[in-house]
Design an enzyme around this catalytic site. Sequence first.
Site, mmCIF file in Angstrom:
data_model
loop_
_atom_site.group_PDB
_atom_site.id
_atom_site.type_symbol
_atom_site.label_atom_id
_atom_site.label_comp_id
_atom_site.label_asym_id
_atom_site.label_seq_id
_atom_site.Cartn_x
_atom_site.Cartn_y
_atom_site.Cartn_z
ATOM 1 N N CYS A 46 -1.323 -3.761 4.118
ATOM 2 C CA CYS A 46 -2.200 -4.917 3.980
ATOM 3 C C CYS A 46 -1.328 -6.155 3.885
ATOM 4 O O CYS A 46 -0.535 -6.280 2.962
ATOM 5 C CB CYS A 46 -3.065 -4.771 2.735
ATOM 6 S SG CYS A 46 -4.252 -6.100 2.551
ATOM 7 N N HIS A 63 4.012 14.320 5.663
ATOM 8 C CA HIS A 63 3.858 15.731 5.293
ATOM 9 C C HIS A 63 4.380 16.551 6.470
ATOM 10 O O HIS A 63 3.930 16.341 7.605
ATOM 11 C CB HIS A 63 2.391 16.071 5.041
ATOM 12 C CG HIS A 63 1.719 15.173 4.038
ATOM 13 N ND1 HIS A 63 1.751 15.429 2.683
ATOM 14 C CD2 HIS A 63 1.005 14.029 4.172
ATOM 15 C CE1 HIS A 63 1.083 14.480 2.040
ATOM 16 N NE2 HIS A 63 0.610 13.624 2.926
ATOM 17 N N SER A 71 0.832 -1.210 0.000
ATOM 18 C CA SER A 71 0.000 0.000 0.000
ATOM 19 C C SER A 71 0.867 1.262 0.000
ATOM 20 O O SER A 71 1.545 1.506 -0.976
ATOM 21 C CB SER A 71 -1.060 0.011 1.080
ATOM 22 O OG SER A 71 -2.060 -0.959 0.767
#
Lengths: 144, 144
Positions: free
Chosen positions: B101, B86, B81
């Site tokens: 996952c 940020h 995934s």
Amino acid sequence: MEVPKKKQISHSFRCDQNLSHQAKHLLLELYKCNYEKLNDESFLRCTLNKAAKLANATVLDLISNKFEPQGVTAIALLAESHISIHTWPESNYSAVDIFTCGQTMLPELASQYLIQALRAKEHSLRVIERNPPTSVLKQMRTFV
Amino acid sequence: MEVPKKKQISHSFRCDQNLSHQAKHLLLELYKCNYEKLNDESFLRCTLNKAAKLANATVLDLISNKFEPQGVTAIALLAESHISIHTWPESNYSAVDIFTCGQTMLPELASQYLIQALRAKEHSLRVIERNPPTSVLKQMRTFV
């Protein structure tokens, strides 16, 4: 449709009101989607780009990966954070997240568009508020 | 340190037990971080790559953007995934998400590493279970 690696433009976002609602992380589960659309890397790149624009976001970069025998991941790096889409066509399922920060952002529009574009017959949307300091939400940013 | 655009390898992940716990989305808020580290694009790319490896993930691509006058976004596209970071150095704040996952994934280790690497004096971690169909969690995937 390619997204330039670096945009030589300026951008600003300010949030003077309702600060607590300006940093949102949408977690979207899309079920019973169209197999072909979930397995089409070019389509998903275009779709992600359009979803970002509908959300009033600026796409700075966009990457994707095609898996074998099926499945795609596409991620858009935004001036306002990111949107990602991960697809499992064999299960007609896609997991999306949309993280946006800014008063002018409309992440729900991106969510609605993705539901329609991928022909999801069922979906589940969770809107989670991120908790940046107030100073983050009030800032002005320029990217180069 | 650059990550190749495409890896010509095969990878599999199977989840035969505890399926409901295999698709996790970690939302991590990092407060009172070190300014210089939050503003160092190269450092953050290396840090994200190491965090992915600690989580037992395979990095397929890694993009980043440096903002002016400060701030960085870096996103790793994983076989399992993605991880994004940020940063708002002027507020000593960083927003991270880790979506994984697979039965062999250890996203909490990536989270712990990022807290330490960015010298966060305070943090908040939310672990949210995604809801893919069981067939997604049982699948084997090969990426090219």
